[in-house]
Design a protein around this motif. Structure first.
Motif, PDB file in Angstrom:
ATOM      1  N   ALA A 120     -57.892  90.213  65.328  1.00 14.98           N
ATOM      2  CA  ALA A 120     -58.700  91.325  65.730  1.00 14.98           C
ATOM      3  C   ALA A 120     -58.774  91.788  67.250  1.00 14.98           C
ATOM      4  N   ASP A 121     -57.879  90.925  67.898  1.00  7.54           N
ATOM      5  CA  ASP A 121     -57.799  91.521  69.445  1.00  7.54           C
ATOM      6  C   ASP A 121     -59.074  91.404  69.955  1.00  7.54           C
ATOM      7  N   THR A 122     -59.882  90.402  70.024  1.00 11.95           N
ATOM      8  CA  THR A 122     -61.141  90.211  70.577  1.00 11.95           C
ATOM      9  C   THR A 122     -61.162  89.565  71.807  1.00 11.95           C
ATOM     10  N   THR A 123     -62.310  89.462  72.416  1.00 10.54           N
ATOM     11  CA  THR A 123     -62.580  88.946  73.829  1.00 10.54           C
ATOM     12  C   THR A 123     -62.735  87.411  73.635  1.00 10.54           C
ATOM     13  N   GLY A 124     -62.631  86.664  74.611  1.00 10.14           N
ATOM     14  CA  GLY A 124     -62.754  85.258  74.622  1.00 10.14           C
ATOM     15  C   GLY A 124     -64.270  84.950  74.413  1.00 10.14           C
ATOM     16  N   ARG A 125     -65.328  85.656  74.809  1.00  8.29           N
ATOM     17  CA  ARG A 125     -66.682  85.705  74.541  1.00  8.29           C
ATOM     18  C   ARG A 125     -66.956  85.596  73.104  1.00  8.29           C
ATOM     19  N   ASP A 126     -66.369  86.936  72.381  1.00  7.49           N
ATOM     20  CA  ASP A 126     -66.543  86.795  71.117  1.00  7.49           C
ATOM     21  C   ASP A 126     -65.875  85.433  70.276  1.00  7.49           C
ATOM     22  N   PHE A 127     -64.729  85.174  70.817  1.00  6.20           N
ATOM     23  CA  PHE A 127     -64.230  84.067  70.097  1.00  6.20           C
ATOM     24  C   PHE A 127     -65.309  82.788  70.234  1.00  6.20           C
ATOM     25  N   LEU A 128     -65.589  82.774  71.380  1.00  9.70           N
ATOM     26  CA  LEU A 128     -66.618  81.256  71.764  1.00  9.70           C
ATOM     27  C   LEU A 128     -67.745  81.576  70.676  1.00  9.70           C
ATOM     28  N   LEU A 129     -68.382  82.685  70.768  1.00  6.56           N
ATOM     29  CA  LEU A 129     -69.652  83.020  69.831  1.00  6.56           C
ATOM     30  C   LEU A 129     -69.244  82.725  68.323  1.00  6.56           C
ATOM     31  N   ALA A 130     -68.130  83.063  68.101  1.00  5.30           N
ATOM     32  CA  ALA A 130     -67.852  82.959  66.467  1.00  5.30           C
ATOM     33  C   ALA A 130     -67.295  81.505  66.209  1.00  5.30           C
ATOM     34  N   LEU A 131     -66.821  80.905  67.195  1.00  2.01           N
ATOM     35  CA  LEU A 131     -66.764  79.319  67.014  1.00  2.01           C
ATOM     36  C   LEU A 131     -68.208  78.595  67.087  1.00  2.01           C
ATOM     37  N   ALA A 132     -68.947  78.973  67.763  1.00  2.42           N
ATOM     38  CA  ALA A 132     -70.181  78.518  67.855  1.00  2.42           C
ATOM     39  C   ALA A 132     -70.887  78.659  66.307  1.00  2.42           C
ATOM     40  N   VAL A 133     -70.685  79.516  65.961  1.00  3.18           N
ATOM     41  CA  VAL A 133     -71.236  80.114  64.155  1.00  3.18           C
ATOM     42  C   VAL A 133     -70.796  79.000  63.394  1.00  3.18           C
ATOM     43  N   ALA A 134     -69.225  78.678  63.547  1.00  7.69           N
ATOM     44  CA  ALA A 134     -68.682  77.903  62.689  1.00  7.69           C
ATOM     45  C   ALA A 134     -69.119  76.455  62.779  1.00  7.69           C
ATOM     46  N   TYR A 135     -69.236  76.127  63.989  1.00  7.23           N
ATOM     47  CA  TYR A 135     -69.789  74.736  64.099  1.00  7.23           C
ATOM     48  C   TYR A 135     -71.370  74.554  63.672  1.00  7.23           C
ATOM     49  N   GLN A 136     -72.162  75.600  63.897  1.00  6.96           N
ATOM     50  CA  GLN A 136     -73.365  75.347  63.433  1.00  6.96           C
ATOM     51  C   GLN A 136     -73.457  75.230  61.834  1.00  6.96           C
ATOM     52  N   VAL A 137     -72.808  76.192  61.129  1.00  2.00           N
ATOM     53  CA  VAL A 137     -72.509  76.047  59.547  1.00  2.00           C
ATOM     54  C   VAL A 137     -72.110  74.711  59.388  1.00  2.00           C
ATOM     55  N   GLN A 138     -71.040  74.203  59.651  1.00  2.68           N
ATOM     56  CA  GLN A 138     -70.492  73.148  59.180  1.00  2.68           C
ATOM     57  C   GLN A 138     -71.477  71.888  59.522  1.00  2.68           C
ATOM     58  N   CYS A 139     -72.113  71.682  60.708  1.00  2.00           N
ATOM     59  CA  CYS A 139     -72.899  70.693  61.220  1.00  2.00           C
ATOM     60  C   CYS A 139     -74.079  70.655  60.118  1.00  2.00           C
ATOM     61  N   ARG A 140     -74.747  71.904  60.182  1.00  2.00           N
ATOM     62  CA  ARG A 140     -76.009  71.950  59.462  1.00  2.00           C
ATOM     63  C   ARG A 140     -75.668  71.407  58.131  1.00  2.00           C
ATOM     64  N   LEU A 141     -74.956  72.132  57.363  1.00  2.00           N
ATOM     65  CA  LEU A 141     -74.398  71.669  55.807  1.00  2.00           C
ATOM     66  C   LEU A 141     -74.246  70.164  55.745  1.00  2.00           C
ATOM     67  N   SER A 142     -73.631  69.539  56.839  1.00  2.00           N
ATOM     68  CA  SER A 142     -73.471  68.060  56.812  1.00  2.00           C
ATOM     69  C   SER A 142     -74.828  67.559  56.981  1.00  2.00           C
ATOM     70  N   ASP A 143     -75.623  67.996  57.591  1.00  3.21           N
ATOM     71  CA  ASP A 143     -77.031  67.258  57.919  1.00  3.21           C
ATOM     72  C   ASP A 143     -77.718  67.217  56.422  1.00  3.21           C
ATOM     73  N   VAL A 144     -77.708  68.335  55.729  1.00  2.06           N
ATOM     74  CA  VAL A 144     -78.646  68.463  54.346  1.00  2.06           C
ATOM     75  C   VAL A 144     -77.825  68.479  53.244  1.00  2.06           C
ATOM     76  N   ALA A 145     -76.761  68.568  53.299  1.00  5.35           N
ATOM     77  CA  ALA A 145     -75.893  68.739  51.878  1.00  5.35           C
ATOM     78  C   ALA A 145     -74.662  67.835  51.987  1.00  5.35           C
ATOM     79  N   PRO A 146     -74.844  66.556  52.405  1.00  2.75           N
ATOM     80  CA  PRO A 146     -73.640  65.248  52.391  1.00  2.75           C
ATOM     81  C   PRO A 146     -72.804  65.271  50.800  1.00  2.75           C
ATOM     82  N   VAL A 147     -71.731  65.300  50.739  1.00  3.02           N
ATOM     83  CA  VAL A 147     -70.797  65.476  49.397  1.00  3.02           C
ATOM     84  C   VAL A 147     -70.185  63.908  49.314  1.00  3.02           C
TER      85      VAL A 147
END
Length: 464
Positions: A120-147
């Motif tokens: 997407a030829d995005t900025t480093g800031r947007d990359f960091l923000l998107a990465l924070a989203v990915a971290y949050q989703v995976q970690c929160r699902l690990s908290d409440v929905a272990p498999v």
């Protein structure tokens, strides 16, 4: 239910609205630290046989030259996510997140989010923000929905995180993010056999494969393909089929979970870190010769025992190759005592097969301790006893290690690890990469990917 926002649509709304100003300074620094750490582990893995094989496959398959490969060359975003993800993961030296019943490696999301951001030829800031989203989703699902207890791998939660992060990095709309997450979440429910019994290369490739699928799902969503709106709560959805009921109020979620992730001090499975540090303390304090050791006894928390100590996921004393060695507490403790460290060289085939380590690992016993189990994941508590042939017993008790959330790794500590993993590349280039990561919010993402493409390492120095 067609007029009601489903769980995946609520997640997508939250991901779409995520704003840079929501991130604390600690979260921003943690994200950059995880990127530096993962790039170092990737560079250190470029000569690993599976990584070289995947590079050869990627080169043979071709594809449009769109997204950069670490070590030079370009390919399609999904292929790049797989190759770069394999490099990050191969050494088993990247970060971890400890939930009560699930452990994952959220930095596995760096490769797919980076591929999407470069596409997407995005900025480093947007990359960091998107990465924070990915971290949050995976970690929160690990908290409440272990498999794991249901026979599925932690990459299950990762499919949702990687797709949310990649779709956000690509600048997709809320409805497109929902479709990307739904497609990935429906399609990538990996079996836990990946990490049980006799281990294979797939242990390090299951998440890169999921990440590749998440990028592919984001592409499909960008081009108008829809996914199941009720992937979480619907008939035969995640709750019904695997995880059981759970709830997350996405409107109330922040972006701070990255600050709860931990860094590996030793190149060893995450639950071994405090035990290795403790045994090295005994080694350095007492200077007992290996041939004078009668037994090393480890009492640890149940998760460590079950995954790497010989518990429910199989015996850990028949060690023949890397994938078995880096998931065996007996092997890793033996390596630590004999060599004074556990780094990539402790997993070289010749080291694994040598008589001294094969003999010492048989003298290591591991058992679970309920009091330590109750303190996990807030602590990584354990007790190590070393008994000599003469009957002397030396012991140490640990609650954490350097790199755990109670002792977070500073930038200087991360740089020491990074420099230790990157001696095979040009030193000025290694420094430029680190400096760019440290300043990532102020540059375009291409400033980083161009540097990663300049790396020349090992036998294959060309891609074109």
């Amino acid at each position: 239910m067609s007029n009601e926002r489903t769980m995946v649509e609520q997640l997508a709304d939250w991901a779409h609205k995520a704003d840079w100003n929501q991130l604390s300074n600690d979260a921003k620094e943690a994200l950059k630290g995880r990127i530096l750490d993962s790039i170092g582990t990737a560079i250190g893995a470029l000569n690993g046989e599976p990584v070289k094989n995947i590079r050869r496959m990627t080169k043979d398959l071709g594809g449009e030259s769109i997204v950069t490969l670490i070590g030079g060359g370009k390919t399609t975003p999904d292929y790049a996510a797989f190759y770069n993800g394999a490099a990050v993961r191969y050494l088993d030296f990247n970060d971890s997140y400890l939930a009560k019943e699930e452990t994952g490696h959220p930095s596995d999301n760096i490769a797919p989010v980076l591929a999407a951001a470069e596409y997407a030829d995005t900025t480093g800031r947007d990359f960091l923000l998107a990465l924070a989203v990915a971290y949050q989703v995976q970690c929160r699902l690990s908290d409440v929905a272990p498999v794991r207890k249901h026979g599925f791998d932690h990459t299950v939660q990762g499919a949702y995180g990687a797709a949310a992060g990649a779709a956000r990095a690509m600048g997709l709309s809320s409805s497109e993010i929902a479709n990307a997450v739904a497609i990935a979440g429906t399609g990538y429910n990996s079996l836990r056999v990946t990490r049980t019994g006799e281990l294979s290369n797939w242990k390090g490739l299951a998440y890169p494969n999921t990440a590749m699928g998440a990028v592919h799902a984001s592409m499909l969503a960008k081009y108008g393909i829809t996914g199941p709106r009720e992937v979480f709560e619907g008939n035969k959805g995640l709750m019904d089929s695997i995880a059981g009921d759970f709830a997350i109020d996405w409107e109330k979620e922040d972006l701070e979970k990255v600050t709860d992730t931990i860094i590996k001090r030793f190149n060893a499975e995450i639950h071994s870190q405090s035990a290795i540090e403790g045994l090295l303390e005994i080694r350095d304090r007492e200077n007992i010769k290996p041939e004078n050791i009668k037994e090393v006894r480890l009492a640890t928390f149940d998760v460590a025992y079950n995954i790497i100590g010989g518990g429910e996921e199989g015996g850990k004393k028949l060690i023949r190759y890397k994938e078995e060695a880096d998931h065996s507490l007996p092997y890793m403790l033996a390596a630590a005592y004999l060599d004074g460290q556990v780094m990539p060289e402790q997993y070289e085939p010749d080291r694994i097969k040598r008589e001294d380590i094969q003999e010492l690992l048989q003298k290591v016993t591991v058992k679970p301790d309920e009091s330590y189990s109750s303190r996990f994941p807030d602590e990584m508590a354990c007790r190590i006893e070393l008994e000599t042939n003469g009957g002397q017993i030396f012991d140490v008790e640990k609650r954490d290690y350097q790199g755990f959330k109670t002792q977070p790794a500073s930038w200087d500590v991360l740089m020491e690890k990074y420099n230790g993993l990157t001696p095979g590349i040009d030193s000025s280039l290694a420094s430029k990469i680190a400096d760019t990561v440290k300043n990532l919010e102020n540059v375009n993402i291409s400033a980083l990917t161009e540097l990663l493409g300049q790396i020349k390492f090992g036998e294959d120095e060309s891609y074109a």
